[in-house]
Scaffold this motif. Sequence first.
Motif, PDB file in Angstrom:
ATOM      1  N   ASP A 101       0.858  -1.053  -0.030  1.00  9.37           N
ATOM      2  CA  ASP A 101       0.093  -0.074   0.002  1.00  9.37           C
ATOM      3  C   ASP A 101       0.858   1.240   0.232  1.00  9.37           C
ATOM      4  OD1 ASP A 101      -2.426  -1.499   0.120  1.00  9.37           O
ATOM      5  OD2 ASP A 101      -2.572  -1.353   2.309  1.00  9.37           O
ATOM      6  N   GLY A 102       2.066   1.292   0.903  1.00  5.43           N
ATOM      7  CA  GLY A 102       2.920   2.377   0.786  1.00  5.43           C
ATOM      8  C   GLY A 102       3.467   2.715  -0.522  1.00  5.43           C
ATOM      9  N   SER A 105       1.241   3.977  -3.080  1.00  4.72           N
ATOM     10  CA  SER A 105       1.063   5.457  -2.982  1.00  4.72           C
ATOM     11  C   SER A 105       2.338   6.522  -3.438  1.00  4.72           C
ATOM     12  CB  SER A 105       1.269   5.869  -1.395  1.00  4.72           C
ATOM     13  OG  SER A 105       2.311   5.853  -0.947  1.00  4.72           O
ATOM     14  N   ASP A 106       3.180   5.674  -3.752  1.00  2.00           N
ATOM     15  CA  ASP A 106       4.146   6.696  -4.614  1.00  2.00           C
ATOM     16  C   ASP A 106       3.921   6.855  -6.064  1.00  2.00           C
ATOM     17  OD1 ASP A 106       6.478   7.046  -2.808  1.00  2.00           O
ATOM     18  OD2 ASP A 106       7.372   5.208  -3.371  1.00  2.00           O
ATOM     19  N   THR A 108       0.797   7.900  -6.794  1.00  3.98           N
ATOM     20  CA  THR A 108      -0.173   8.940  -6.788  1.00  3.98           C
ATOM     21  C   THR A 108       0.283  10.041  -5.924  1.00  3.98           C
ATOM     22  OG1 THR A 108      -1.333   7.621  -5.286  1.00  3.98           O
ATOM     23  CG2 THR A 108      -2.090   7.267  -7.521  1.00  3.98           C
ATOM     24  N   LEU A 109       0.527   9.871  -4.531  1.00  2.00           N
ATOM     25  CA  LEU A 109       1.233  10.907  -3.823  1.00  2.00           C
ATOM     26  C   LEU A 109       2.617  11.098  -3.957  1.00  2.00           C
ATOM     27  CD1 LEU A 109       0.107  12.895  -1.666  1.00  2.00           C
ATOM     28  CD2 LEU A 109       0.738  10.903   0.147  1.00  2.00           C
ATOM     29  N   THR A 110       2.901  12.271  -4.849  1.00  2.00           N
ATOM     30  CA  THR A 110       4.291  12.300  -4.866  1.00  2.00           C
ATOM     31  C   THR A 110       4.919  13.895  -4.131  1.00  2.00           C
ATOM     32  OG1 THR A 110       3.972  13.627  -7.040  1.00  2.00           O
ATOM     33  CG2 THR A 110       4.166  11.337  -6.893  1.00  2.00           C
ATOM     34  N   TYR A 112       4.228  15.771  -0.595  1.00  2.00           N
ATOM     35  CA  TYR A 112       3.780  15.837   0.745  1.00  2.00           C
ATOM     36  C   TYR A 112       3.444  17.103   1.261  1.00  2.00           C
ATOM     37  CZ  TYR A 112       4.017  10.686   0.629  1.00  2.00           C
ATOM     38  OH  TYR A 112       4.103   9.442   0.447  1.00  2.00           O
ATOM     39  N   GLU A 117       1.215  13.147   7.092  1.00  2.00           N
ATOM     40  CA  GLU A 117       1.371  12.249   5.760  1.00  2.00           C
ATOM     41  C   GLU A 117       2.650  11.288   5.620  1.00  2.00           C
ATOM     42  OE1 GLU A 117      -1.489  14.906   2.788  1.00  2.00           O
ATOM     43  OE2 GLU A 117       0.614  15.107   2.662  1.00  2.00           O
ATOM     44  N   TYR A 121       3.422   7.365   5.731  1.00  2.00           N
ATOM     45  CA  TYR A 121       4.141   6.725   4.750  1.00  2.00           C
ATOM     46  C   TYR A 121       5.268   6.074   5.162  1.00  2.00           C
ATOM     47  CZ  TYR A 121       7.173   6.391   0.636  1.00  2.00           C
ATOM     48  OH  TYR A 121       8.064   5.838  -0.496  1.00  2.00           O
TER      49      TYR A 121
END
Length: 290
Positions: A101-102, A105-106, A108-110, A112, A117, A121
């Motif tokens: 899951d972590g 996230s790389d 989509t979530l680039t 922070y 958050e 992560y």
Amino acid sequence: MNEMIFERCEEMIKKGSTSFYHAFYGLPSPRREAVFVIYAFCRIIDDSVDEPEKAPYSIHELREQLQALEKAEGHFIWPALRWLFDTFPMLSKAPFFRQMDGQLSDLTLTQYSTVEELEHYCYLVAGTVGEMLLPVLRDDSGMKVMESGIALGKAMQIVNIIRDVGEDQRRGRRYIPLEMMKAHGYTEEDFHNGIIDEKFVSLLTELRKRALHLFEIGLSDIGTYPQVSGFAIELASSYYASILQAVESNEYDVFTKRAYVNDETKMQLFLEVASRYPALLGEGPKAAVS
């Protein structure tokens, strides 16, 4: 299990992290082999996101294969993992799924925004490694020990983030939270331009303090581990924490220079940590620096 499978896992940790390899090589069997297997699978998970063109599976395929591990075939990691879970029944698949899951996230979530958050992560991609290693490195468990294992993983991830600022920037990623940057007066434009000034140094200094505090928490109950396991954990932590000193020696230029710990420093750290484990000298662990 086929020795060649263990050798393949050992090759991966030897190539991917000499610090981890040197720190954990002295563990007795089967703890040593288990660490190698865990590292190898985590490396494959990481590569599936960061270097998908070189990875044997996509991260979605890895999740599917792990869910149906009894039937998984086509790569040495699957029999290695079946051996791992059979040999250490206290270990579950859950932290491996959380790590996936972590890593996902790389994608989509680039960028922070908050420290919260970042903490989450760091837990997903590295605190989970503490959860994986705990049942391998000791024969009992407990909430406090689990929390310290998670803290060590998070500490090492913050060190990675500090060391890899430039590499991540070139990939379009910024793990340093915007709220922390604003608190130090360091702008997003400064970050994109790779500006190293007193604001940036104070920013990294805060991250460094956070990492060192987590190391302190993580090592607070090291005396409750079997001595060889405690030695390995403390040595790995010492190697990792010393990367922060290398960053300082590079005058905080993490945009164009990669901080690393040389063999001479590793030997000094090895001797320093070994001095706290006199009962192990002469009987194991094996030499931790080659």
